[in-house]
Design a protein around this motif. Structure first.
Motif, PDB file in Angstrom:
ATOM      1  N   GLN A 128       0.829  -1.210   0.000  1.00 31.73           N
ATOM      2  CA  GLN A 128       0.000   0.000   0.000  1.00 31.73           C
ATOM      3  C   GLN A 128       0.857   1.251   0.000  1.00 31.73           C
ATOM      4  N   LEU A 130      -0.123   4.692   0.716  1.00 32.24           N
ATOM      5  CA  LEU A 130      -1.186   5.603   1.153  1.00 32.24           C
ATOM      6  C   LEU A 130      -0.615   6.781   1.941  1.00 32.24           C
ATOM      7  N   SER A 131       0.048   6.481   3.078  1.00 30.09           N
ATOM      8  CA  SER A 131       0.514   7.544   3.969  1.00 30.09           C
ATOM      9  C   SER A 131       1.570   8.409   3.294  1.00 30.09           C
ATOM     10  N   GLY A 136      -0.647  10.750   7.946  1.00 32.39           N
ATOM     11  CA  GLY A 136      -1.396   9.622   7.407  1.00 32.39           C
ATOM     12  C   GLY A 136      -2.869   9.634   7.772  1.00 32.39           C
ATOM     13  N   ILE A 160       5.108   7.117   2.389  1.00 31.11           N
ATOM     14  CA  ILE A 160       5.988   6.679   3.488  1.00 31.11           C
ATOM     15  C   ILE A 160       5.291   5.622   4.351  1.00 31.11           C
ATOM     16  N   SER A 162       5.499   2.493   4.041  1.00 25.42           N
ATOM     17  CA  SER A 162       4.958   1.391   3.244  1.00 25.42           C
ATOM     18  C   SER A 162       5.637   0.103   3.687  1.00 25.42           C
ATOM     19  N   PHE A 213       9.831  -0.839   6.996  1.00 26.39           N
ATOM     20  CA  PHE A 213       9.178   0.299   6.332  1.00 26.39           C
ATOM     21  C   PHE A 213      10.025   0.898   5.221  1.00 26.39           C
ATOM     22  N   PHE A 367       8.009  -1.046  20.099  1.00 32.82           N
ATOM     23  CA  PHE A 367       7.174  -1.165  18.900  1.00 32.82           C
ATOM     24  C   PHE A 367       5.692  -0.972  19.209  1.00 32.82           C
ATOM     25  N   GLY A 376      -4.388   2.747  10.328  1.00 35.76           N
ATOM     26  CA  GLY A 376      -5.133   3.912  10.812  1.00 35.76           C
ATOM     27  C   GLY A 376      -5.051   3.914  12.328  1.00 35.76           C
ATOM     28  N   MET A 380      -8.560   7.380  14.995  1.00 34.14           N
ATOM     29  CA  MET A 380      -9.360   7.348  13.770  1.00 34.14           C
ATOM     30  C   MET A 380     -10.337   6.165  13.809  1.00 34.14           C
TER      31      MET A 380
HETATM   32  C1  LIG Z   1       3.197  -1.233  11.563  1.00 34.99           C
HETATM   33  C2  LIG Z   1       2.736  -0.162  10.599  1.00 34.99           C
HETATM   34  C3  LIG Z   1       2.567  -0.494   9.264  1.00 34.99           C
HETATM   35  C4  LIG Z   1       2.161   0.504   8.354  1.00 34.99           C
HETATM   36  N1  LIG Z   1       2.048   0.156   7.039  1.00 34.99           N
HETATM   37  C5  LIG Z   1       1.700   1.101   6.148  1.00 34.99           C
HETATM   38  C6  LIG Z   1       1.641   0.779   4.753  1.00 34.99           C
HETATM   39  O1  LIG Z   1       1.930  -0.354   4.357  1.00 34.99           O
HETATM   40  N2  LIG Z   1       1.296   1.752   3.870  1.00 34.99           N
HETATM   41  C7  LIG Z   1       0.975   3.008   4.287  1.00 34.99           C
HETATM   42  O2  LIG Z   1       0.639   3.828   3.432  1.00 34.99           O
HETATM   43  N3  LIG Z   1       1.036   3.368   5.600  1.00 34.99           N
HETATM   44  C8  LIG Z   1       1.396   2.441   6.532  1.00 34.99           C
HETATM   45  N4  LIG Z   1       1.496   2.778   7.860  1.00 34.99           N
HETATM   46  C9  LIG Z   1       1.246   4.156   8.257  1.00 34.99           C
HETATM   47  C10 LIG Z   1      -0.065   4.345   9.030  1.00 34.99           C
HETATM   48  O3  LIG Z   1      -1.159   4.187   8.154  1.00 34.99           O
HETATM   49  C11 LIG Z   1      -0.005   5.726   9.647  1.00 34.99           C
HETATM   50  O4  LIG Z   1       0.996   5.694  10.651  1.00 34.99           O
HETATM   51  C12 LIG Z   1      -1.317   6.137  10.279  1.00 34.99           C
HETATM   52  O5  LIG Z   1      -2.307   6.315   9.291  1.00 34.99           O
HETATM   53  C13 LIG Z   1      -1.181   7.448  11.073  1.00 34.99           C
HETATM   54  O6  LIG Z   1      -0.571   8.417  10.272  1.00 34.99           O
HETATM   55  P1  LIG Z   1       0.705   9.215  10.815  1.00 34.99           P
HETATM   56  O7  LIG Z   1       1.679   8.224  11.340  1.00 34.99           O
HETATM   57  O8  LIG Z   1       1.160  10.124   9.733  1.00 34.99           O
HETATM   58  O9  LIG Z   1       0.171  10.021  12.067  1.00 34.99           O
HETATM   59  P2  LIG Z   1      -0.630  11.404  12.012  1.00 34.99           P
HETATM   60  O10 LIG Z   1      -1.721  11.320  11.020  1.00 34.99           O
HETATM   61  O11 LIG Z   1       0.350  12.517  11.898  1.00 34.99           O
HETATM   62  O12 LIG Z   1      -1.283  11.398  13.459  1.00 34.99           O
HETATM   63  C14 LIG Z   1      -0.497  11.652  14.636  1.00 34.99           C
HETATM   64  C15 LIG Z   1      -1.402  11.484  15.855  1.00 34.99           C
HETATM   65  O13 LIG Z   1      -2.497  12.424  15.778  1.00 34.99           O
HETATM   66  C16 LIG Z   1      -3.745  11.753  15.920  1.00 34.99           C
HETATM   67  N5  LIG Z   1      -4.780  12.338  15.070  1.00 34.99           N
HETATM   68  C17 LIG Z   1      -4.638  12.733  13.782  1.00 34.99           C
HETATM   69  N6  LIG Z   1      -5.828  13.181  13.313  1.00 34.99           N
HETATM   70  C18 LIG Z   1      -6.729  13.063  14.330  1.00 34.99           C
HETATM   71  C19 LIG Z   1      -8.121  13.345  14.469  1.00 34.99           C
HETATM   72  N7  LIG Z   1      -8.831  13.854  13.453  1.00 34.99           N
HETATM   73  N8  LIG Z   1      -8.705  13.071  15.648  1.00 34.99           N
HETATM   74  C20 LIG Z   1      -8.006  12.564  16.698  1.00 34.99           C
HETATM   75  N9  LIG Z   1      -6.673  12.269  16.619  1.00 34.99           N
HETATM   76  C21 LIG Z   1      -6.058  12.514  15.465  1.00 34.99           C
HETATM   77  C22 LIG Z   1      -3.472  10.339  15.441  1.00 34.99           C
HETATM   78  O14 LIG Z   1      -4.408   9.428  15.969  1.00 34.99           O
HETATM   79  C23 LIG Z   1      -2.042  10.088  15.929  1.00 34.99           C
HETATM   80  O15 LIG Z   1      -2.069   9.661  17.269  1.00 34.99           O
HETATM   81  C24 LIG Z   1       1.901   1.829   8.784  1.00 34.99           C
HETATM   82  C25 LIG Z   1       2.078   2.156  10.130  1.00 34.99           C
HETATM   83  C26 LIG Z   1       2.504   1.185  11.031  1.00 34.99           C
HETATM   84  C27 LIG Z   1       2.723   1.591  12.456  1.00 34.99           C
END
Ligand SMILES: Cc1cc2nc3c(=O)[nH]c(=O)nc-3n(C[C@H](O)[C@H](O)[C@H](O)COP(=O)(O)OP(=O)(O)OC[C@H]3O[C@@H](n4cnc5c(N)ncnc54)[C@H](O)[C@@H]3O)c2cc1C
Length: 411
Positions: A128, A130-131, A136, A160, A162, A213, A367, A376, A380
């Motif tokens: 994927q 996506l992020s 993300g 990122i 991924s 990642f 971790f 997500g 979320m």
């Molecule tokens: C093990 C693992 C595997 C992953 N694999 C993939 C992958 O294969 N492909 C991919 O694209 N991504 C992947 N991800 C990324 C993951 O989807 C993102 O980490 C996640 O969506 C959160 O985005 P962010 O890390 O940018 O945090 P941010 O979006 O910056 O959020 C930071 C904090 O703010 C909080 N927050 C943000 N918005 C709100 C809101 N509206 N209300 C309340 N709280 C909020 C969040 O809950 C979080 O605690 C992976 C992550 C992990 C940990």
């Protein structure tokens, strides 16, 4: 579509048991280190091929796309039988449970016939994209762009986190194709070849030492019309479907994977062994923790079974997968914290002379934040439960209904 002439679950289970015994090596020990090496991926692909050739891959995928067309009950039986054996778990998430499942739902007939059998046989690995580095959670606010150029699309931007992209063949990539409409309405999902000219994949080293990642950079990557998954500018619908599969995979309710589920919130037996190994088995506080961990795992398994059944019979919407996903994250935190409490200083300083059971506790603890981010974040997931399962009012968003090119954002 499920075949009308189904083998009974019991007969399938018996056949699977015999086949697994004859074809697969035993599972690695539960405390074996996670292995993300190229060799581990190759081995996973080969094992997946073995399952495919043996007639046990893609149990809930339709027959016309290389699957078996059987039911989640058949899948559950196979999973139970497969637990003592080495399974290609690296391919479960995201390739099979999320990406192949989304492809099945969204792909054209040609895309499904081209990519699904190849994915079920381990020849193709999907990931994927996506992020993005800017965040993300606000997925619809992404800025990776795909611009039309005659019959082609030109992709630019960066993704990122991924998982496993360095070992993959295609990434399901959400990109902005229209900047004049509100953020959810100008997105398109693409199937991007990871080795296409203009794609750079960099691995990221985590604090745990893992290099699972990646970050990708897209510089004028040319894609054909056949790379569009779903409809142009309707990528939010595609992403929503994909995210439902992601929550199901992370919550343990996906019907598309075989073998042990991903690390769903710890293993109470590990805590028990740890209590014994550190001579604390008689300590009432430790006994309370182990008891609580066991109870939580019973609740987790019942919750997964209940939510899976309810989604399958339509009494809960697919977004209810977020309930199990939220619970498993909370349970993972609880149990990694318990392990640190029991292990004490050895969790941080594990060295020669310490009980072997304390070895992974420190890195598991580092971790643990991932369990409330992957698939997500838990915040979320709470939004999804309140808005889409309970029907509560939507969260306020200042950029709702504002054309994306008028939305203020950081550089
Ligand atoms: C093990 C693992 C595997 C992953 N694999 C993939 C992958 O294969 N492909 C991919 O694209 N991504 C992947 N991800 C990324 C993951 O989807 C993102 O980490 C996640 O969506 C959160 O985005 P962010 O890390 O940018 O945090 P941010 O979006 O910056 O959020 C930071 C904090 O703010 C909080 N927050 C943000 N918005 C709100 C809101 N509206 N209300 C309340 N709280 C909020 C969040 O809950 C979080 O605690 C992976 C992550 C992990 C940990």
């Amino acid at each position: 579509m499920v075949s009308t002439d189904l083998e009974s679950v019991d007969a399938f289970r018996a056949r699977a048991r015999a086949w697994l015994r004859d074809h697969l090596p035993p599972a690695p020990p539960p405390d074996a280190k996670d292995d993300y090496s190229e060799q581990a991926w190759l081995r996973a692909r080969q094992t997946q091929r073995l399952l495919f050739d043996g007639g046990f891959a893609g149990i809930c995928f339709p027959r016309e796309y290389g699957g078996l067309g059987l039911t989640p009950a058949h899948q559950q039986a196979f999973t139970e039988e497969s637990l003592p054996y080495e399974m290609p778990l690296l391919l479960n998430v995201p390739s099979l449970a999320i990406c192949a499942a989304a492809l099945l739902e969204l792909g054209t007939e040609e895309q499904k016939r081209t990519h699904l059998p190849a994915t079920l046989s381990g020849d193709t690995v999907l990931v994927q994209f996506l992020s993005e580095p800017r965040g993300g959670s606000d997925l619809a606010g992404l800025t990776t762009r795909a611009d039309r150029d005659g019959e082609r699309w030109i992709l630019n931007g960066s993704k990122i986190w991924s998982s496993g992209a360095y070992a993959a063949d295609y990434g399901l990539c959400l990109a902005r194709t229209n900047w004049d409409v509100p953020k959810h309405r100008g997105l398109t999902m693409f199937l991007v070849p990871v080795h296409a000219p203009g794609v750079t994949v960099r691995r990221i080293k985590q604090v745990t030492g893992s290099t699972e990642f990646c970050q990708e950079f897209f510089d004028d990557v040319a894609l054909g019309e056949d790379a569009v998954l779903g409809r142009v500018d309707d990528g939010w619908d595609a992403a929503s479907k994909l995210l439902q599969h992601e929550r199901a995979a992370l919550g343990g309710t996906s019907p598309y994977t075989s073998g042990a589920r991903p690390h769903l919130g710890g293993d109470a037996t590990r805590l028990l062994n740890l209590a014994r190994a550190t001579g604390q088995w008689q300590d009432p506080r430790v006994r309370e923790d182990v008891g609580e961990a066991r109870a939580m795992n019973v609740v987790r398994d019942q919750l997964i079974a209940h939510v899976s059944r309810a989604i399958a019979d339509g009494s809960l919407p697919p977004s209810a997968g977020a309930i199990a996903r939220l619970f498993t994250a909370e349970n993972a935190w609880l149990q990694t914290d318990m392990a640190v409490r029991i292990a004490g200083a050895a969790a941080a300083t594990h060295g020669p002379g310490d009980a072997a059971d304390t070895e992974r506790i420190g890195t598991d603890y580092l971790f643990r934040a991932a369990w409330s981010l992957a698939g997500g974040s838990t915040e979320m997931a709470r939004n999804v439960i309140s808005e889409r399962v309970l029907g509560m009012p939507r969260e306020f968003a200042a950029d709702r209904d504002v054309p994306f090119n008028e939305v203020r954002r950081g550089r």
